[in-house]
Motif scaffolding. Structure first.
Motif, PDB file in Angstrom:
ATOM      1  N   VAL A 127       0.867  -1.174   0.000  1.00 54.19           N
ATOM      2  CA  VAL A 127       0.000   0.000   0.000  1.00 54.19           C
ATOM      3  C   VAL A 127       0.905   1.225   0.000  1.00 54.19           C
ATOM      4  CG1 VAL A 127      -0.194   0.059   2.530  1.00 54.19           C
ATOM      5  CG2 VAL A 127      -2.023   1.042   1.139  1.00 54.19           C
ATOM      6  N   ASP A 128       0.392   2.344  -0.482  1.00 54.25           N
ATOM      7  CA  ASP A 128       1.163   3.583  -0.430  1.00 54.25           C
ATOM      8  C   ASP A 128       0.240   4.745  -0.102  1.00 54.25           C
ATOM      9  OD1 ASP A 128       0.493   5.321  -3.020  1.00 54.25           O
ATOM     10  OD2 ASP A 128       0.602   3.242  -3.685  1.00 54.25           O
ATOM     11  N   THR A 129       0.835   5.832   0.361  1.00 55.93           N
ATOM     12  CA  THR A 129       0.073   7.045   0.630  1.00 55.93           C
ATOM     13  C   THR A 129       1.011   8.245   0.620  1.00 55.93           C
ATOM     14  OG1 THR A 129      -1.684   7.995   2.004  1.00 55.93           O
ATOM     15  CG2 THR A 129       0.213   7.056   3.165  1.00 55.93           C
ATOM     16  N   HIS A 130       0.420   9.414   0.580  1.00 57.29           N
ATOM     17  CA  HIS A 130       1.197  10.658   0.595  1.00 57.29           C
ATOM     18  C   HIS A 130       1.843  10.844   1.963  1.00 57.29           C
ATOM     19  CE1 HIS A 130       2.173  14.919   0.379  1.00 57.29           C
ATOM     20  NE2 HIS A 130       2.063  14.794  -0.930  1.00 57.29           N
ATOM     21  N   GLU A 131       3.055  11.400   1.974  1.00 60.23           N
ATOM     22  CA  GLU A 131       3.755  11.572   3.255  1.00 60.23           C
ATOM     23  C   GLU A 131       2.994  12.463   4.231  1.00 60.23           C
ATOM     24  OE1 GLU A 131       7.531  13.589   3.039  1.00 60.23           O
ATOM     25  OE2 GLU A 131       6.797  15.019   1.571  1.00 60.23           O
ATOM     26  N   LYS A 132       2.166  13.384   3.732  1.00 62.35           N
ATOM     27  CA  LYS A 132       1.404  14.275   4.612  1.00 62.35           C
ATOM     28  C   LYS A 132       0.059  13.700   5.054  1.00 62.35           C
ATOM     29  CE  LYS A 132       3.353  18.647   3.017  1.00 62.35           C
ATOM     30  NZ  LYS A 132       3.055  19.952   2.399  1.00 62.35           N
ATOM     31  N   ASN A 133      -0.291  12.536   4.514  1.00 63.96           N
ATOM     32  CA  ASN A 133      -1.569  11.906   4.890  1.00 63.96           C
ATOM     33  C   ASN A 133      -1.362  11.141   6.198  1.00 63.96           C
ATOM     34  OD1 ASN A 133      -4.029  10.622   5.045  1.00 63.96           O
ATOM     35  ND2 ASN A 133      -4.077  10.041   2.885  1.00 63.96           N
ATOM     36  N   SER A 134      -1.259  11.898   7.278  1.00 62.43           N
ATOM     37  CA  SER A 134      -0.907  11.312   8.577  1.00 62.43           C
ATOM     38  C   SER A 134      -1.960  10.338   9.090  1.00 62.43           C
ATOM     39  CB  SER A 134      -0.626  12.407   9.605  1.00 62.43           C
ATOM     40  OG  SER A 134      -1.737  13.254   9.730  1.00 62.43           O
ATOM     41  N   SER A 135      -3.240  10.585   8.828  1.00 60.67           N
ATOM     42  CA  SER A 135      -4.267   9.659   9.326  1.00 60.67           C
ATOM     43  C   SER A 135      -4.151   8.302   8.636  1.00 60.67           C
ATOM     44  CB  SER A 135      -5.667  10.247   9.186  1.00 60.67           C
ATOM     45  OG  SER A 135      -5.956  10.561   7.855  1.00 60.67           O
ATOM     46  N   MET A 136      -3.913   8.288   7.331  1.00 57.01           N
ATOM     47  CA  MET A 136      -3.754   7.006   6.633  1.00 57.01           C
ATOM     48  C   MET A 136      -2.435   6.349   7.020  1.00 57.01           C
ATOM     49  SD  MET A 136      -4.844   4.544   4.873  1.00 57.01           S
ATOM     50  CE  MET A 136      -6.385   5.107   4.195  1.00 57.01           C
ATOM     51  N   ARG A 137      -1.385   7.130   7.176  1.00 57.85           N
ATOM     52  CA  ARG A 137      -0.106   6.549   7.585  1.00 57.85           C
ATOM     53  C   ARG A 137      -0.232   5.880   8.959  1.00 57.85           C
ATOM     54  NH1 ARG A 137       4.972  10.246   6.588  1.00 57.85           N
ATOM     55  NH2 ARG A 137       5.943   8.279   7.162  1.00 57.85           N
ATOM     56  N   ARG A 138      -0.928   6.526   9.891  1.00 57.09           N
ATOM     57  CA  ARG A 138      -1.148   5.928  11.213  1.00 57.09           C
ATOM     58  C   ARG A 138      -1.918   4.613  11.083  1.00 57.09           C
ATOM     59  NH1 ARG A 138      -2.100  11.127  12.878  1.00 57.09           N
ATOM     60  NH2 ARG A 138      -4.340  10.865  12.680  1.00 57.09           N
ATOM     61  N   CYS A 139      -2.941   4.625  10.251  1.00 55.37           N
ATOM     62  CA  CYS A 139      -3.765   3.429  10.057  1.00 55.37           C
ATOM     63  C   CYS A 139      -2.925   2.297   9.451  1.00 55.37           C
ATOM     64  CB  CYS A 139      -4.948   3.760   9.147  1.00 55.37           C
ATOM     65  SG  CYS A 139      -6.043   2.365   8.861  1.00 55.37           S
ATOM     66  N   ILE A 140      -2.154   2.606   8.441  1.00 56.05           N
ATOM     67  CA  ILE A 140      -1.315   1.599   7.783  1.00 56.05           C
ATOM     68  C   ILE A 140      -0.332   1.004   8.787  1.00 56.05           C
ATOM     69  CG2 ILE A 140       0.532   1.306   6.074  1.00 56.05           C
ATOM     70  CD1 ILE A 140      -0.996   3.437   4.346  1.00 56.05           C
ATOM     71  N   GLU A 141       0.339   1.872   9.525  1.00 53.59           N
ATOM     72  CA  GLU A 141       1.340   1.405  10.486  1.00 53.59           C
ATOM     73  C   GLU A 141       0.698   0.635  11.643  1.00 53.59           C
ATOM     74  OE1 GLU A 141       3.595   4.972  11.312  1.00 53.59           O
ATOM     75  OE2 GLU A 141       4.284   5.062   9.216  1.00 53.59           O
ATOM     76  N   LYS A 142      -0.480   1.099  12.087  1.00 54.93           N
ATOM     77  CA  LYS A 142      -1.203   0.408  13.158  1.00 54.93           C
ATOM     78  C   LYS A 142      -1.575  -1.009  12.732  1.00 54.93           C
ATOM     79  CE  LYS A 142      -5.656   0.858  14.038  1.00 54.93           C
ATOM     80  NZ  LYS A 142      -6.937   1.476  14.202  1.00 54.93           N
ATOM     81  N   ASN A 143      -1.753  -1.205  11.436  1.00 56.90           N
ATOM     82  CA  ASN A 143      -2.127  -2.517  10.912  1.00 56.90           C
ATOM     83  C   ASN A 143      -0.924  -3.380  10.559  1.00 56.90           C
ATOM     84  OD1 ASN A 143      -5.183  -2.984  10.636  1.00 56.90           O
ATOM     85  ND2 ASN A 143      -4.897  -0.822  10.151  1.00 56.90           N
ATOM     86  N   GLY A 144       0.259  -2.989  11.036  1.00 55.22           N
ATOM     87  CA  GLY A 144       1.422  -3.852  10.930  1.00 55.22           C
ATOM     88  C   GLY A 144       2.239  -3.750   9.657  1.00 55.22           C
ATOM     89  N   PHE A 145       1.961  -2.751   8.837  1.00 51.82           N
ATOM     90  CA  PHE A 145       2.745  -2.568   7.620  1.00 51.82           C
ATOM     91  C   PHE A 145       4.068  -1.895   7.954  1.00 51.82           C
ATOM     92  CE2 PHE A 145      -1.410  -3.327   6.004  1.00 51.82           C
ATOM     93  CZ  PHE A 145      -1.258  -3.820   4.718  1.00 51.82           C
ATOM     94  N   LYS A 146       5.111  -2.298   7.241  1.00 51.08           N
ATOM     95  CA  LYS A 146       6.443  -1.723   7.422  1.00 51.08           C
ATOM     96  C   LYS A 146       6.731  -0.741   6.297  1.00 51.08           C
ATOM     97  CE  LYS A 146       7.315  -4.639  10.791  1.00 51.08           C
ATOM     98  NZ  LYS A 146       6.418  -4.384  11.867  1.00 51.08           N
ATOM     99  N   GLN A 147       7.254   0.417   6.658  1.00 50.55           N
ATOM    100  CA  GLN A 147       7.633   1.409   5.654  1.00 50.55           C
ATOM    101  C   GLN A 147       8.852   0.880   4.899  1.00 50.55           C
ATOM    102  OE1 GLN A 147       7.630   5.478   7.026  1.00 50.55           O
ATOM    103  NE2 GLN A 147       9.228   6.011   5.561  1.00 50.55           N
ATOM    104  N   CYS A 148       8.759   0.842   3.563  1.00 47.15           N
ATOM    105  CA  CYS A 148       9.825   0.261   2.742  1.00 47.15           C
ATOM    106  C   CYS A 148      10.580   1.295   1.922  1.00 47.15           C
ATOM    107  CB  CYS A 148       9.235  -0.783   1.802  1.00 47.15           C
ATOM    108  SG  CYS A 148       8.582  -2.217   2.685  1.00 47.15           S
ATOM    109  N   GLY A 149      10.005   2.465   1.716  1.00 46.95           N
ATOM    110  CA  GLY A 149      10.672   3.477   0.905  1.00 46.95           C
ATOM    111  C   GLY A 149       9.680   4.385   0.220  1.00 46.95           C
ATOM    112  N   VAL A 150      10.091   4.900  -0.934  1.00 42.68           N
ATOM    113  CA  VAL A 150       9.266   5.834  -1.698  1.00 42.68           C
ATOM    114  C   VAL A 150       9.081   5.288  -3.108  1.00 42.68           C
ATOM    115  CG1 VAL A 150       9.151   8.183  -2.656  1.00 42.68           C
ATOM    116  CG2 VAL A 150      10.087   7.809  -0.360  1.00 42.68           C
ATOM    117  N   VAL A 151       7.829   5.341  -3.580  1.00 47.12           N
ATOM    118  CA  VAL A 151       7.515   5.024  -4.970  1.00 47.12           C
ATOM    119  C   VAL A 151       6.955   6.282  -5.614  1.00 47.12           C
ATOM    120  CG1 VAL A 151       7.114   2.553  -4.589  1.00 47.12           C
ATOM    121  CG2 VAL A 151       5.204   4.161  -4.374  1.00 47.12           C
TER     122      VAL A 151
END
Length: 171
Positions: A127-151
């Motif tokens: 999954v990916d999202t904009h760096e400023k989309n903090s609510s989605m980033r929190r949700c993604i990370e809360k669900n166990g996804f690991k940040q891998c880089g930038v696409v």
């Protein structure tokens, strides 16, 4: 609450939720989804391809997302490194009715996507999202996804890319 494949008759309701999400992102000063994307045509293509899912509560659509098992062309090059170079599912265009925000519905979509991946013998989800989309980033990370880089997606726009291995999570 149930999650089902979207039907063409759902596209206007889905698009309305997408428009709410676009307005929310604009209000939060997140430049994601501010250029007419995703359009009603994109939503229609997701439905026709069988990749759009809706969450329904008492016959009302309260959320939508796209789940695909096809390789994502924007994920071929990453500044960073994916967890694995193996088949994966991808989640895109998660949007929740604003009246239902904060109820964990996006997490329900992530759980559903993991179950679909597991049923299809796929052990990774991206999954990916904009760096400023903090609510989605929190949700993604809360669900166990690991940040891998930038696409880089359409218009060469950078997105924070995440991946999760689900191999032993669903039995």
């Amino acid at each position: 609450m149930e999650i089902r494949k979207a039907e063409l008759k759902d596209k206007e309701e889905i698009y309305k939720i997408i428009q709410y999400a676009q307005a929310y992102l604009k209000e939060q000063e997140v430049p994601q989804w501010q250029n007419g994307y995703p359009s009603i045509e994109v939503i229609t293509m997701d439905i026709v391809s069988g990749n759009n899912y809706v969450m329904v509560d008492e016959e009302k659509i309260v959320g939508s997302c796209m789940i695909s098992f096809e390789e994502d062309k924007y994920y071929k090059v990453i500044e960073g490194q994916w967890l694995a170079d193996k088949p994966y599912a991808v989640i895109h265009r998660v949007a929740i009715d604003p009246k239902c925000k904060g109820k964990g519905l996006a997490t329900e979509f992530f759980n559903f996507a993991q179950l679909q991946a597991y049923k299809n013998g796929v052990n990774y989800i991206r999954v990916d999202t904009h760096e400023k989309n903090s609510s989605m980033r929190r949700c993604i990370e809360k669900n166990g996804f690991k940040q891998c880089g930038v696409v880089y997606v359409m218009d060469n726009a950078p997105r924070i890319a995440y991946e999760k291995e689900i191999e032993n999570e669903i039995q």
